[in-house]
Motif scaffolding. Structure first.
Motif, PDB file in Angstrom:
ATOM      1  N   LEU A   1      -5.346  13.040  32.054  1.00  9.98           N
ATOM      2  CA  LEU A   1      -6.223  12.665  32.756  1.00  9.98           C
ATOM      3  C   LEU A   1      -6.905  12.142  33.554  1.00  9.98           C
ATOM      4  CD1 LEU A   1      -8.709  14.804  30.353  1.00  9.98           C
ATOM      5  CD2 LEU A   1      -7.448  15.811  33.026  1.00  9.98           C
ATOM      6  N   PHE A   2      -6.974  12.088  34.664  1.00 11.72           N
ATOM      7  CA  PHE A   2      -6.861  11.069  36.463  1.00 11.72           C
ATOM      8  C   PHE A   2      -8.407  11.284  36.139  1.00 11.72           C
ATOM      9  CE2 PHE A   2      -3.273  11.169  34.320  1.00 11.72           C
ATOM     10  CZ  PHE A   2      -2.848  10.469  34.185  1.00 11.72           C
ATOM     11  N   ARG A   3      -9.203  11.003  36.810  1.00 12.20           N
ATOM     12  CA  ARG A   3     -10.902  10.307  37.455  1.00 12.20           C
ATOM     13  C   ARG A   3      -9.775  10.385  38.659  1.00 12.20           C
ATOM     14  NH1 ARG A   3     -16.323  10.823  37.011  1.00 12.20           N
ATOM     15  NH2 ARG A   3     -16.097  11.122  34.544  1.00 12.20           N
ATOM     16  N   ARG A   4     -10.314  11.136  39.874  1.00  6.65           N
ATOM     17  CA  ARG A   4      -9.787  11.018  41.634  1.00  6.65           C
ATOM     18  C   ARG A   4     -10.595   9.860  41.501  1.00  6.65           C
ATOM     19  NH1 ARG A   4      -7.453  14.810  44.227  1.00  6.65           N
ATOM     20  NH2 ARG A   4      -7.577  17.063  42.843  1.00  6.65           N
ATOM     21  N   ALA A   5     -10.283   8.746  42.732  1.00 11.35           N
ATOM     22  CA  ALA A   5     -10.743   7.806  42.907  1.00 11.35           C
ATOM     23  C   ALA A   5     -12.192   8.151  43.744  1.00 11.35           C
ATOM     24  CB  ALA A   5     -10.151   7.291  44.627  1.00 11.35           C
TER      25      ALA A   5
ATOM     26  N   GLU B   1      -1.334  17.442  38.897  1.00  7.79           N
ATOM     27  CA  GLU B   1      -2.297  18.742  39.792  1.00  7.79           C
ATOM     28  C   GLU B   1      -3.874  18.947  39.663  1.00  7.79           C
ATOM     29  OE1 GLU B   1      -0.056  22.431  38.544  1.00  7.79           O
ATOM     30  OE2 GLU B   1      -1.654  23.035  38.153  1.00  7.79           O
ATOM     31  N   GLY B   2      -4.570  18.723  40.693  1.00 13.42           N
ATOM     32  CA  GLY B   2      -5.566  19.321  40.444  1.00 13.42           C
ATOM     33  C   GLY B   2      -6.534  20.236  41.115  1.00 13.42           C
ATOM     34  N   CYS B   3      -7.104  21.321  40.792  1.00 13.76           N
ATOM     35  CA  CYS B   3      -8.371  22.233  40.753  1.00 13.76           C
ATOM     36  C   CYS B   3      -9.266  22.240  41.703  1.00 13.76           C
ATOM     37  CB  CYS B   3      -8.528  22.806  39.596  1.00 13.76           C
ATOM     38  SG  CYS B   3      -8.467  24.775  39.769  1.00 13.76           S
ATOM     39  N   LEU B   4      -8.872  22.851  42.778  1.00 16.04           N
ATOM     40  CA  LEU B   4     -10.926  22.743  43.719  1.00 16.04           C
ATOM     41  C   LEU B   4     -12.101  23.502  42.488  1.00 16.04           C
ATOM     42  CD1 LEU B   4      -9.792  25.568  46.809  1.00 16.04           C
ATOM     43  CD2 LEU B   4     -10.240  22.951  46.097  1.00 16.04           C
ATOM     44  N   SER B   5     -11.685  23.876  41.562  1.00 11.62           N
ATOM     45  CA  SER B   5     -12.407  24.441  40.728  1.00 11.62           C
ATOM     46  C   SER B   5     -13.488  23.471  39.694  1.00 11.62           C
ATOM     47  CB  SER B   5     -12.140  25.528  39.389  1.00 11.62           C
ATOM     48  OG  SER B   5     -12.483  27.089  40.020  1.00 11.62           O
ATOM     49  N   VAL B   6     -12.337  21.715  39.134  1.00  8.48           N
ATOM     50  CA  VAL B   6     -12.542  20.332  38.440  1.00  8.48           C
ATOM     51  C   VAL B   6     -12.210  19.905  39.347  1.00  8.48           C
ATOM     52  CG1 VAL B   6     -11.155  19.266  36.114  1.00  8.48           C
ATOM     53  CG2 VAL B   6     -10.654  22.232  36.548  1.00  8.48           C
ATOM     54  N   PRO B   7     -13.330  19.674  40.145  1.00 16.43           N
ATOM     55  CA  PRO B   7     -12.861  18.656  41.937  1.00 16.43           C
ATOM     56  C   PRO B   7     -12.563  16.820  41.150  1.00 16.43           C
ATOM     57  CG  PRO B   7     -15.555  19.115  41.590  1.00 16.43           C
ATOM     58  CD  PRO B   7     -14.511  20.293  40.783  1.00 16.43           C
ATOM     59  N   GLU B   8     -12.912  16.793  40.037  1.00 16.30           N
ATOM     60  CA  GLU B   8     -13.463  15.317  39.944  1.00 16.30           C
ATOM     61  C   GLU B   8     -11.969  14.180  39.045  1.00 16.30           C
ATOM     62  OE1 GLU B   8     -16.980  13.847  37.956  1.00 16.30           O
ATOM     63  OE2 GLU B   8     -18.313  14.358  39.434  1.00 16.30           O
ATOM     64  N   TYR B   9     -10.943  15.309  38.539  1.00 15.76           N
ATOM     65  CA  TYR B   9      -9.900  15.130  38.194  1.00 15.76           C
ATOM     66  C   TYR B   9      -8.859  15.613  37.974  1.00 15.76           C
ATOM     67  CZ  TYR B   9     -13.576  12.978  34.130  1.00 15.76           C
ATOM     68  OH  TYR B   9     -14.202  12.514  33.943  1.00 15.76           O
TER      69      TYR B   9
ATOM     70  N   ALA C   1      -6.641  29.702  32.244  1.00 12.43           N
ATOM     71  CA  ALA C   1      -6.106  28.194  31.609  1.00 12.43           C
ATOM     72  C   ALA C   1      -6.464  27.815  32.931  1.00 12.43           C
ATOM     73  CB  ALA C   1      -4.467  28.691  31.751  1.00 12.43           C
ATOM     74  N   LEU C   2      -6.655  26.577  32.476  1.00 13.40           N
ATOM     75  CA  LEU C   2      -6.569  25.676  33.895  1.00 13.40           C
ATOM     76  C   LEU C   2      -5.505  24.502  33.208  1.00 13.40           C
ATOM     77  CD1 LEU C   2     -10.912  25.245  33.737  1.00 13.40           C
ATOM     78  CD2 LEU C   2      -9.252  26.263  35.273  1.00 13.40           C
ATOM     79  N   PHE C   3      -5.928  23.269  34.105  1.00 11.11           N
ATOM     80  CA  PHE C   3      -4.949  22.110  33.983  1.00 11.11           C
ATOM     81  C   PHE C   3      -4.900  21.537  32.811  1.00 11.11           C
ATOM     82  CE2 PHE C   3      -7.546  20.491  36.839  1.00 11.11           C
ATOM     83  CZ  PHE C   3      -7.383  18.776  36.337  1.00 11.11           C
ATOM     84  N   LEU C   4      -6.778  21.716  32.669  1.00  8.49           N
ATOM     85  CA  LEU C   4      -7.009  20.778  31.419  1.00  8.49           C
ATOM     86  C   LEU C   4      -6.622  20.892  30.468  1.00  8.49           C
ATOM     87  CD1 LEU C   4     -11.058  20.665  32.698  1.00  8.49           C
ATOM     88  CD2 LEU C   4      -9.073  19.158  32.220  1.00  8.49           C
TER      89      LEU C   4
ATOM     90  N   GLU D   1     -18.819  30.290  46.941  1.00 11.92           N
ATOM     91  CA  GLU D   1     -19.054  29.592  46.424  1.00 11.92           C
ATOM     92  C   GLU D   1     -17.683  29.810  45.369  1.00 11.92           C
ATOM     93  OE1 GLU D   1     -22.401  26.989  43.256  1.00 11.92           O
ATOM     94  OE2 GLU D   1     -22.344  29.115  43.987  1.00 11.92           O
ATOM     95  N   ILE D   2     -16.607  28.134  45.332  1.00  8.85           N
ATOM     96  CA  ILE D   2     -16.297  27.799  44.676  1.00  8.85           C
ATOM     97  C   ILE D   2     -17.169  27.531  43.187  1.00  8.85           C
ATOM     98  CG2 ILE D   2     -14.400  26.510  43.963  1.00  8.85           C
ATOM     99  CD1 ILE D   2     -13.379  26.884  46.813  1.00  8.85           C
ATOM    100  N   LEU D   3     -16.445  27.903  42.065  1.00  5.45           N
ATOM    101  CA  LEU D   3     -16.827  27.790  40.811  1.00  5.45           C
ATOM    102  C   LEU D   3     -16.129  27.663  39.841  1.00  5.45           C
ATOM    103  CD1 LEU D   3     -17.312  31.455  38.965  1.00  5.45           C
ATOM    104  CD2 LEU D   3     -18.923  30.481  40.719  1.00  5.45           C
ATOM    105  N   LEU D   4     -17.334  25.710  39.596  1.00  2.84           N
ATOM    106  CA  LEU D   4     -16.640  24.498  38.538  1.00  2.84           C
ATOM    107  C   LEU D   4     -16.615  24.691  37.700  1.00  2.84           C
ATOM    108  CD1 LEU D   4     -18.820  22.108  41.130  1.00  2.84           C
ATOM    109  CD2 LEU D   4     -16.141  23.527  41.447  1.00  2.84           C
ATOM    110  N   TYR D   5     -15.580  23.582  36.754  1.00  4.12           N
ATOM    111  CA  TYR D   5     -15.410  23.946  35.173  1.00  4.12           C
ATOM    112  C   TYR D   5     -17.311  22.855  34.945  1.00  4.12           C
ATOM    113  CZ  TYR D   5     -14.284  22.297  30.911  1.00  4.12           C
ATOM    114  OH  TYR D   5     -14.191  22.086  29.607  1.00  4.12           O
TER     115      TYR D   5
END
Lengths: 167, 181
Positions: A162-166, A97-105, A149-152, A5-9
């Motif tokens: 920061l941008f919420r994905r469509a 940038e987007g990240c698999l661990s921060v999928p909504e942004y 470190a995350l892009f956040l 499982e890919i861990l999520l923020y």
């Protein structure tokens, strides 16, 4: 198969800055590398760091040949690397940038178009890879993960960076 | 049922402590601040906040805001938040671009540019403009756009070049590189 499982923020594993250096002779390393490869193959991304799949160690996988855009696929192909560090960078530029661990942004970050990444590549020993463009971006992103470190962390303004994905 | 959302607009002369006073008053009224944006325009304090208000607590929010208006010398305006109607919701999809413009200030620049963009169904998702005072006031505008995939980019650039000549402003359009890792 080692698809994990890919861990999520905000999973705390993603923020750890004490991920362990790997002893290349350690027999457990093979399992970490297999998990990284299997999980990447099962994901839509082009790179992963071990902390994203719950291993608090310094290992990454980058494979830009998986990208949907042909112009981004040039580089070193599939690279598994232990204990990577970025030793040189040049030509900073802004990228979202987007990240698999921060999928909504997605978020605006500063990266370098050229980067030299040094680390242990199984089967090849210590290597210094001169990377450019999208591959350089991927290595910088994954090494950031090893340091918690995350892009956040680069967002200076929630509205402008920061941008919420469509949906 | 979820708590209703409201939009709070606050403006006034800037000085330290305004955000603290407003946010404390809202917290004490049981409200939660969600998305917000605060900036200074020509030295004036401007803030927009989306807040959730516990069901039945709308009056305590309004009472708190009347207090803020009186004690802080601010103008405060509260409206219900326009919740998206899922049936009518338009998803913003396409490629992100940044547009920058500069030139001598004159009326009609924003209208001319945004009308042209709207005719291509291009969505403006962020906009800021600034007049730089001087012997010839200069106008600077930055925008973020979401351009539908169906819009042919060379054609768009051609139309912007033509508009640039008509309104005597330099316009540049740059794709925002996006990568998911």
């Amino acid at each position: 198969m080692g698809v994990r499982e890919i861990l999520l923020y905000p999973d705390e594993t993603l923020s750890r800055n004490d991920n362990a250096e790997l002893d290349t002779a350690d027999p457990t390393v093979d399992q970490v590398l297999q998990d990284l490869a299997d999980t990447l193959d099962a994901s839509p991304g082009v790179a992963l760091a071990a902390p994203q799949i719950g291993h608090a160690v310094r290992a990454i996988i980058v494979d830009v040949t998986k990208d949907r855009k042909p112009e981004r696929r040039e580089g070193h192909g599939r690279v598994l690397m232990l204990n990577p560090i970025i030793t040189q960078t040049s030509d900073a530029y802004p990228v979202r940038e987007g990240c698999l661990s921060v999928p909504e942004y997605t978020g605006n970050v500063t990266r370098y178009r050229q980067a030299v990444v040094k680390g242990y590549v199984p089967g090849s020993g210590i290597r210094a890879l001169h990377c450019e463009g999208f591959e350089a971006l991927a290595f910088q992103h994954e090494v950031d993960h090893l340091n918690g470190a995350l892009f956040l962390d680069q967002a200076k303004s929630a509205r402008r960076n920061l941008f919420r994905r469509a949906q | 049922m979820t708590n209703p959302r409201y939009v709070l607009n606050v403006l006034g002369q800037d000085r330290p402590g305004i955000v603290a006073a407003v946010s404390r008053a809202m917290t004490d009224a049981g409200c939660n601040i969600e998305d917000s944006s605060m900036t200074m325009l020509r030295g004036a304090f401007m803030m927009i906040m989306i807040i959730t208000v516990p069901m039945g607590s709308e009056n305590s929010l309004r009472t708190a805001m009347v207090g803020i208006t009186a004690t802080q010398g601010l103008q405060v305006h509260i409206d219900p938040y326009p919740e998206a109607d899922e049936g009518l919701r338009r998803t913003v999809e396409g490629v992100s671009y940044s547009l920058t413009l500069h030139g001598a200030d004159h009326p009609g620049i924003v209208a001319a540019v945004t009308e042209m963009l709207a005719s291509d169904s291009i969505n403006v998702v962020d906009l800021s403009t600034h007049v730089v005072e001087g012997s010839t006031p200069m106008y600077i505008m930055t925008m973020e756009l979401v351009v539908p995939e169906s819009v042919e980019k060379a054609g768009l650039r051609g139309r912007l070049d033509k508009l640039s000549e008509e309104i005597h402003c330099a316009i540049s359009l740059t794709e925002i590189e996006t990568a998911t890792l």
